[in-house]
Enzyme design. Sequence first.
Site, mmCIF file in Angstrom:
data_model
loop_
_atom_site.group_PDB
_atom_site.id
_atom_site.type_symbol
_atom_site.label_atom_id
_atom_site.label_comp_id
_atom_site.label_asym_id
_atom_site.label_seq_id
_atom_site.Cartn_x
_atom_site.Cartn_y
_atom_site.Cartn_z
ATOM 1 N N GLU A 86 4.222 -3.546 12.469
ATOM 2 C CA GLU A 86 3.127 -2.660 12.280
ATOM 3 C C GLU A 86 1.859 -3.420 11.653
ATOM 4 O O GLU A 86 2.258 -3.833 10.549
ATOM 5 C CB GLU A 86 3.274 -1.408 11.713
ATOM 6 C CG GLU A 86 2.350 -0.400 11.427
ATOM 7 C CD GLU A 86 1.205 -0.542 10.740
ATOM 8 O OE1 GLU A 86 0.129 -0.983 11.176
ATOM 9 O OE2 GLU A 86 1.653 -0.004 9.511
ATOM 10 N N GLY A 110 2.444 -5.285 7.651
ATOM 11 C CA GLY A 110 1.451 -6.333 7.026
ATOM 12 C C GLY A 110 0.198 -6.644 7.700
ATOM 13 O O GLY A 110 0.022 -6.029 8.827
ATOM 14 N N ASN A 150 0.800 -1.350 -0.081
ATOM 15 C CA ASN A 150 -0.102 0.010 0.021
ATOM 16 C C ASN A 150 0.724 1.372 -0.186
ATOM 17 O O ASN A 150 0.326 2.319 -0.429
ATOM 18 C CB ASN A 150 -1.020 0.048 1.195
ATOM 19 C CG ASN A 150 -0.454 -0.174 2.530
ATOM 20 O OD1 ASN A 150 0.361 -1.099 2.832
ATOM 21 N ND2 ASN A 150 -0.826 0.435 3.672
ATOM 22 N N CYS A 204 -3.466 1.300 6.665
ATOM 23 C CA CYS A 204 -3.353 1.040 8.035
ATOM 24 C C CYS A 204 -4.042 1.994 9.014
ATOM 25 O O CYS A 204 -4.409 1.761 10.202
ATOM 26 C CB CYS A 204 -2.249 0.583 8.532
ATOM 27 S SG CYS A 204 -0.968 1.609 8.240
ATOM 28 N N GLY A 239 2.010 -11.463 10.852
ATOM 29 C CA GLY A 239 2.643 -11.103 11.897
ATOM 30 C C GLY A 239 2.796 -12.262 12.982
ATOM 31 O O GLY A 239 3.940 -12.383 13.620
#
Length: 483
Positions: free
Chosen positions: A256, A236, A160, A290, A241
Site C-alpha cells: 500500500e 509506505g 502514521n 494515505c 515500494g
Amino acid sequence: MVISVRTKVQGKQMHIAGKWVSSERVIEVRDPQDNSLIDTVPAATAEEMAKAIEAAKEGVKIAAEMPVHQRIAILNKTADIIERRKEEYATTIAREGSKTIREARKEVTRCIETIRISAEEARRIHGETIPFDQMPGSENRMGYYYRFPIGLIAAITPFNDPLNLVAHKVGPAIASGNAIIVKPATVTPLSAILLAEALLEAGLPPQVLTVITGNGSEIGDVLVTHPAVRMISFTGGSQAGLDISRKAGLKKIGMELGSNSPVIVLADADLEEAVESTVSGAFWAAGQNCLGVQRVYIEESIFDTFKDKFTARTKQYRTGDKLSEWTDMGPMITEKEAIRVETWVNEAIEKGATLICGGERNGAFYSPTVLADLPEDCTLAKEEVFGPVVMLYPVSDLEAAIQQSNSADYGLQAGIFTSNLEKAFSAIKHLEVGGVMINDSTDYRIDAMPFGGVKGSGLGREGIQFAIHEMTEPKVVCFKLPK
C-alpha cells in the site's frame, strides 16, 4: 538517531523469535512536538537481522501446527489485554507520533477491532470441492482444495498508524498460521513493541513473532531479499515500494503505497456535510494519512460558497499539545517533513498558486493549509503531500472532475458528494481507484473491508479476510478411486 548504549540509559528491547534482545547501539525515540526523549530501542545490525530470520524458521513450523481454536483464543485474549491498557497504548501512539490523544484513542479502538476480526476470520479459511469428472477420463476422481500458510512473512510498517497498521499485518498472519517479522518505522517503534507484549501475554508461542527495530538502510535489504521470507507486506512510500519490488526476488508482495486522494463535490451535495467531512479528511493526523483528502474538485456554481465554508472551518482547527483533549491537530512527524511540505507549498505559490489560508511553519508544526489555482507543473499537483495541505479546484461538471481525479498516478480511494444516484454510479464506474466513498471523504475505512489501490497506489489488498487470502496458498487434493 543511533547512539552508543553507554551514553544513554537503555530502554525497550526488541523481540526476536522468542527472546527479548538488547543491542550494542540504540535509537532514540523522540516526541516530535518538543523533541523530548521518550525512550530508546535497539538499532539492529544486518547480522542481527539475518540471525532473526534464521531463528524465525522455527516459528514457521510452530505456527503451521497451531490449531485454529488456539489462534482464535490468543487473538481474542490479545484484544482484551489491549482494551484493558487502552489509555497506555493511546498515550504511546500520541507521544511517539503525530496524533492527538483523541486520534490515538480511535486508533487503539480500531486495533482492538482488527485483532478481533482476525480471530473471527481464522475459523473461515475455507476451501472447496472440485468436480474432477468435468473432464472426460476423470470419472473416477474426486477431491478438493484447501488453503495453507505460506510460511514467514516480513511486515514493514509506517509511522502514521504505528499500532493498527502493524495489527493489520500481524493479526491475519497469526490467524492464517504464519510466522511474522515486523520491522516498524524507526521513529515510532514503541507501539509495535506494545502489541508484541500483548500477544505474548495472551499465549502466542514466542518464536512465531519477531519485532526488530533498526534503520531500514542497514537491515531492510537483508529482510526483503532473504529466501526464507516468503511474503513482504509493506506500507509506505512509492519509491521505497519500487526499491523493494526490484530487490525481493520470487516471493509474494503486498504493498500500500499511498495516494493523492481526490474528492468531488457536486452542486446537489449537502455542503455542510461535505465541508465537515473533507476538512476532517484533510487534516487528520496532520494530513499524514494515505487516505487523506488532498484534491477537492468542486462544481463551478458552488465553488466560491464551498471555498468560503471550507476555509472558515479550517481556520477553526486547533493545533497544539497532542495530549490536550482540545487539540485537533498536532505536529508532523519530524521538522524535516514539515520543512519539505513548506518547500512544496512555497514552490506552488511561486508558480502562481493562491494561498487561501495557512502556509506557516513552527518547528515540526505546519498549519492547516488551503490552496487554489494550482499550476499543473508544481510538485503538490502531482505527488502525495502527506501533510496538512489541501487544494481546491473548480470544475465544469462530473465528467471533468472524474478526468482530473484520474490524472494522477495514484488510485487508492476517492470520494464524491452528491444526491444524484445516477451520478454516484457514474463516478463508481469511472474513477480509477480501489474504493469510492459516496457522501464521505476519502478518509473513510473500516478494518474488515478490502483495502488497497491501483496504479501507483500499490499491489494486493489488506483488510483481514483479504490479507489472509494473500498470506495463504491453495493446495489441490485429488483422489483417484478404484473403478
